[in-house]
Design an enzyme around this catalytic site. Structure first.
Site, mmCIF file in Angstrom:
data_model
loop_
_atom_site.group_PDB
_atom_site.id
_atom_site.type_symbol
_atom_site.label_atom_id
_atom_site.label_comp_id
_atom_site.label_asym_id
_atom_site.label_seq_id
_atom_site.Cartn_x
_atom_site.Cartn_y
_atom_site.Cartn_z
ATOM 1 N N HIS A 81 41.243 39.256 41.366
ATOM 2 C CA HIS A 81 40.801 39.701 40.329
ATOM 3 C C HIS A 81 39.923 40.922 40.197
ATOM 4 O O HIS A 81 39.692 41.936 39.587
ATOM 5 C CB HIS A 81 40.036 38.649 39.494
ATOM 6 N N HIS A 206 31.012 39.215 41.462
ATOM 7 C CA HIS A 206 32.512 39.057 41.389
ATOM 8 C C HIS A 206 33.078 39.780 42.733
ATOM 9 O O HIS A 206 33.895 39.396 43.506
ATOM 10 C CB HIS A 206 32.956 39.510 40.086
#
Length: 256
Positions: A81, A206
């Site tokens: 991702h 992230h």
């Protein structure tokens, strides 16, 4: 005689997993018309009826089709991702999805500051009380935001369609994420919309976590029902070939 004794012991030994000795906790928000997605998502969850009712043969039958973005509701962020070349949803080792879990409770701090980011010191203080976080552990952050679901404005901090620049909610900070990666955790999860706090523009957590081939679980429900240590989590996402994430059914087994 030795073989007979072995068989007798095997027959009387308790099962490896005795569900009578655990409490099952559902950590998943149901998917439906009110499921929250990132404000810039081009669509949301859609359920279409293919058939519902009696058939020509006289029995009842129902079937539906659904369509949804990967990232919304209780879902997985696969490492790819935010990290090119890292694992996709269908290639994650099960050991990163089925593992012992710990819960770090930052709800009191988040209540005072909706932009709170978990610090390295928070993790170290937790470990001082509860013991070192072991390799292969799923780490879940409880901010208390789960009780706001599915009120979009209360949960995300803003409900302007198509605008993700004014979001306000707590989550992990980069330094706490670095420390947890040093502990070689299996996965990271949170009861907010992102493992980065609302106003993040660079999504540092992230980048760090996915870059280390560690998956994330977002919009996790009912973390108040778990102990700080001792639960066992089973987090099985939809196995999308090459996917960057997907809807997640996550449950916890808590010793009685």
């Amino acid at each position: 005689m030795t073989l007979l004794l072995t068989l007798l012991l095997a027959a009387t030994a308790p099962p490896v997993l005795d569900l009578a000795r655990v409490r099952l906790v559902d950590l998943t928000h149901a998917f439906g018309a009110d499921t929250l997605y990132w404000p810039t998502s081009p669509s949301a969850f859609e359920l279409r009826t293919l058939h519902r009712g009696p058939t020509g043969a006289g029995f009842f039958y129902s079937a539906y089709s659904f369509c949804a973005p990967e990232h919304g509701g209780t879902h997985l962020d696969a490492p790819v991702h935010f990290a090119e070349g890292r694992r996709a949803a269908d290639s994650l080792p099960l050991e990163q999805l089925v593992a012992p879990a710990v819960v770090i409770d930052a709800s009191a701090r988040a209540e005072m500051n909706p932009l709170y980011r978990l610090t390295r010191e928070d993790v170290l203080a937790w470990e001082q009380r509860r013991g070192r976080i072991e390799p292969g552990t799923i780490v879940l952050l409880r901010t208390g935001w789960g009780r706001r679901w599915p009120d979009r404005k209360a949960y995300l901090g803003d409900d302007t369609p198509g605008d993700a620049s004014r979001l306000r909610f707590p989550s992990f900070g980069a330094e706490s994420a670095r420390l947890l990666l040093e502990r070689r955790i299996a996965a990271l999860g949170v009861d907010t919309a992102s493992i980065d706090y609302g106003p993040s523009a660079g999504f540092e957590v992230h980048v760090l976590v996915n870059g280390a081939d560690v998956p994330a679980f977002e919009n996790v429900a009912n973390l108040e029902a778990l102990p700080e240590r001792g639960a066992f989590v089973i987090a099985l996402p939809m196995k999308i070939a090459g996917g960057s994430g997907g809807p997640l059914r996550i449950v916890a087994l808590v010793p009685r």
